[in-house]
Write a protein that holds these residues in place. Structure first.
Motif, PDB file in Angstrom:
ATOM      1  N   ASN A   1       0.823  -1.230   0.000  1.00 44.29           N
ATOM      2  CA  ASN A   1       0.000   0.000   0.000  1.00 44.29           C
ATOM      3  C   ASN A   1       0.852   1.274   0.000  1.00 44.29           C
ATOM      4  O   ASN A   1       0.412   2.322   0.468  1.00 44.29           O
TER       5      ASN A   1
ATOM      6  N   GLU B   1      -0.645   4.405  -1.878  1.00 48.61           N
ATOM      7  CA  GLU B   1      -1.775   4.974  -1.144  1.00 48.61           C
ATOM      8  C   GLU B   1      -1.292   5.738   0.085  1.00 48.61           C
ATOM      9  O   GLU B   1      -1.779   6.841   0.384  1.00 48.61           O
ATOM     10  N   ASP B   2      -0.321   5.177   0.798  1.00 49.46           N
ATOM     11  CA  ASP B   2       0.252   5.883   1.952  1.00 49.46           C
ATOM     12  C   ASP B   2       0.911   7.189   1.523  1.00 49.46           C
ATOM     13  O   ASP B   2       0.769   8.220   2.204  1.00 49.46           O
TER      14      ASP B   2
ATOM     15  N   LYS C   1       0.142   8.964  -1.157  1.00 47.64           N
ATOM     16  CA  LYS C   1      -0.927   9.885  -1.567  1.00 47.64           C
ATOM     17  C   LYS C   1      -1.512  10.613  -0.352  1.00 47.64           C
ATOM     18  O   LYS C   1      -1.679  11.838  -0.361  1.00 47.64           O
ATOM     19  N   GLN C   2      -1.799   9.856   0.717  1.00 47.90           N
ATOM     20  CA  GLN C   2      -2.364  10.469   1.919  1.00 47.90           C
ATOM     21  C   GLN C   2      -1.372  11.434   2.558  1.00 47.90           C
ATOM     22  O   GLN C   2      -1.747  12.537   2.987  1.00 47.90           O
ATOM     23  N   TYR C   3      -0.102  11.049   2.605  1.00 49.28           N
ATOM     24  CA  TYR C   3       0.927  11.914   3.194  1.00 49.28           C
ATOM     25  C   TYR C   3       1.053  13.218   2.407  1.00 49.28           C
ATOM     26  O   TYR C   3       1.106  14.307   2.995  1.00 49.28           O
TER      27      TYR C   3
ATOM     28  N   SER D   1      -5.058  12.059  -9.129  1.00 49.51           N
ATOM     29  CA  SER D   1      -4.161  12.751  -8.197  1.00 49.51           C
ATOM     30  C   SER D   1      -2.746  12.746  -8.749  1.00 49.51           C
ATOM     31  O   SER D   1      -2.420  12.008  -9.684  1.00 49.51           O
TER      32      SER D   1
ATOM     33  N   GLN E   1      -1.216  14.632   0.446  1.00 54.98           N
ATOM     34  CA  GLN E   1      -2.438  15.429   0.542  1.00 54.98           C
ATOM     35  C   GLN E   1      -2.613  16.068   1.915  1.00 54.98           C
ATOM     36  O   GLN E   1      -3.175  17.155   2.042  1.00 54.98           O
ATOM     37  N   ILE E   2      -2.119  15.406   2.971  1.00 50.98           N
ATOM     38  CA  ILE E   2      -2.227  15.957   4.323  1.00 50.98           C
ATOM     39  C   ILE E   2      -1.225  17.083   4.540  1.00 50.98           C
ATOM     40  O   ILE E   2      -1.552  18.140   5.073  1.00 50.98           O
TER      41      ILE E   2
END
Length: 428
Positions: free
Chosen positions: A62, A65-66, A68-70, A327, A72-73
């Motif tokens: 993953n 995905e990890d 992408k979240q990092y 994204s 975006q945050i």
């Protein structure tokens, strides 16, 4: 919030070296140098990012995905790398070969301190820092330094795959091509040294000076080091524009101008080298189309010849415009690993080269780069690079060439030795 201060730099070359030496006090460092190489799509001449405020480190599970979240945050500058073995997050693949380096599969950090140099203008961006600290650091950077060097032990460089074994393995890949399993495979082999004590800064400076590539990187994450003299861009995003510049096709440089020009011209017309490049360019077109606005994928340059200190290279440029439903990390995931380091078709060839290679690629043939706060990015391809695990005292560099139906295995082996020369010279 980031504090920005601008400075004028009178001696760019000296200042870059001062930045690099100053950075060594930090646990996390990325230094990027374009070496004034003339190129389109260049945003900065030099970047230094140090001292993680936050970071992400993970294996391939993953991983995108990890990331992408990092991304975006944080919505901030992020610097780091994608290892080749993230292929296992995208497809049902494995990496079971020997790994002497033990780098994480993915690592990015949000730097507290950032330096962006373009021409003579330096932009300094600090995260939640006061102006006094910026000024204090700038004064410290400009303090005269003395070159230093660890007295290293004699390094014995070994070859993971012998010449005889290489020729056998390359012949098996050619068989796969004749059987219709694949069209082209980028087959790589490792050179390494155990019980190796080196000064990473010294080795990087030497490698960068003899290569002067447009995408040089010094990377440090505690005891893990990358010293890269790569000439290749993987992927860049500027607004909606996506740019990929795969390299396929290599010829030797010569000191005698007429002989050197002959080598360059022979590369331009060589049918095998052009076939290599065009197959990968077509693969990149397909990869970019997965996140592109309809009808926007273009080959803006096909089989251009570019000269570097060590070799002439054949480079194509493919562009697209990003569809807004994807994204920024989606663009990386749908194009990774880069076609120039796999071959075609991707999944089949990655299975075959995993069988024939004897070393886990790790960061080699992955990518190092950065994200900007507005979601742009720029990543290189990790080739012509030395990797070093200081704790394990293990140093490694790998090289490869593209195997096609027209390949003469002895010539592919010679191409590998040509590509290995700069790293071998620096380490010895």
């Amino acid at each position: 919030m980031r504090t920005s201060i601008y400075k004028q730099i009178s001696n760019q070359k000296l200042f870059k070296k001062q930045l690099l030496f100053w950075s060594q006090q930090f646990r996390e460092v990325i230094f990027m140098d374009s070496n004034d190489y003339p190129q389109d799509y260049s945003s900065y001449d030099c970047i230094l990012a140090v001292d993680a405020f936050t970071s992400i480190k993970t294996d391939y599970h993953n991983a995108f995905e990890d990331l992408k979240q990092y991304q975006q945050i944080t919505k901030d500058w992020l610097f780091g790398y994608l290892s080749y073995d993230l292929k296992n997050d995208i497809e049902d693949l494995q990496s079971n070969n020997f790994d002497g380096l033990n780098f994480p599969d993915l690592f990015f950090f949000q730097p507290k301190k950032l330096f962006l140099l373009k021409g003579n203008e330096l932009e300094i961006q600090y995260l939640n820092m006061c102006d006094d600290e910026v000024e204090g650091d700038f004064e410290e950077i400009n303090t005269p330094y003395s070159d230093f060097s660890i007295q290293g032990l004699q390094i014995k460089i070994e070859q993971r795959i012998s010449r005889e074994s290489y020729l056998e393995k390359a012949a098996k890949i050619v068989e796969h091509i004749h059987q219709g399993d694949i069209y082209e495979a980028n087959f790589c082999m490792e050179f390494f040294a155990e019980n190796a004590i080196i000064d990473p800064i010294e080795k990087f400076i030497k490698l960068n000076e003899i290569s002067q590539p447009p995408f040089a990187v010094f990377f440090k994450n505690n005891k893990h080091f990358l010293l890269s003299a790569t000439p290749e861009r993987y992927l860049k995003k500027e607004g909606k524009l996506i740019i990929s510049q795969p390299i396929k096709g290599t010829s030797k440089r010569f000191s005698e101008p007429i002989e050197d020009e002959k080598s360059r011209m022979q590369l331009a017309i060589d049918p095998k080298e052009r076939a290599e490049n065009i197959m990968i360019t077509d693969l990149v077109r397909n990869d970019l189309s997965r996140t592109a606005q309809k009808g926007t994928v273009e080959v803006t340059e096909l089989c251009g010849i570019y000269s570097f200190m060590q070799v002439h290279q054949m480079i194509s440029t493919v562009t697209s415009k990003l569809d807004s439903k994807y994204s920024v990390v989606d663009v990386l995931k749908t194009t990774f690993p880069m076609g120039s380091m796999t071959g075609a078709p991707k999944i089949s060839v990655m299975k075959i080269i995993e069988e024939q290679e004897e070393t886990k690629r790790g960061l080699y043939s992955g990518a190092v780069g950065y994200f900007t706060p507005n979601g742009d990015f720029d990543f290189n391809v990790v080739i012509r690079s030395i990797l070093y695990n200081q704790e394990k005292q293990y140093v490694s560099f790998s090289v490869g060439s593209a195997i096609t139906a027209q390949s003469i295995t002895e010539k592919e082996y010679e191409e590998c030795l040509l590509k290995a020369k700069a790293m071998r010279d620096v380490l010895s």
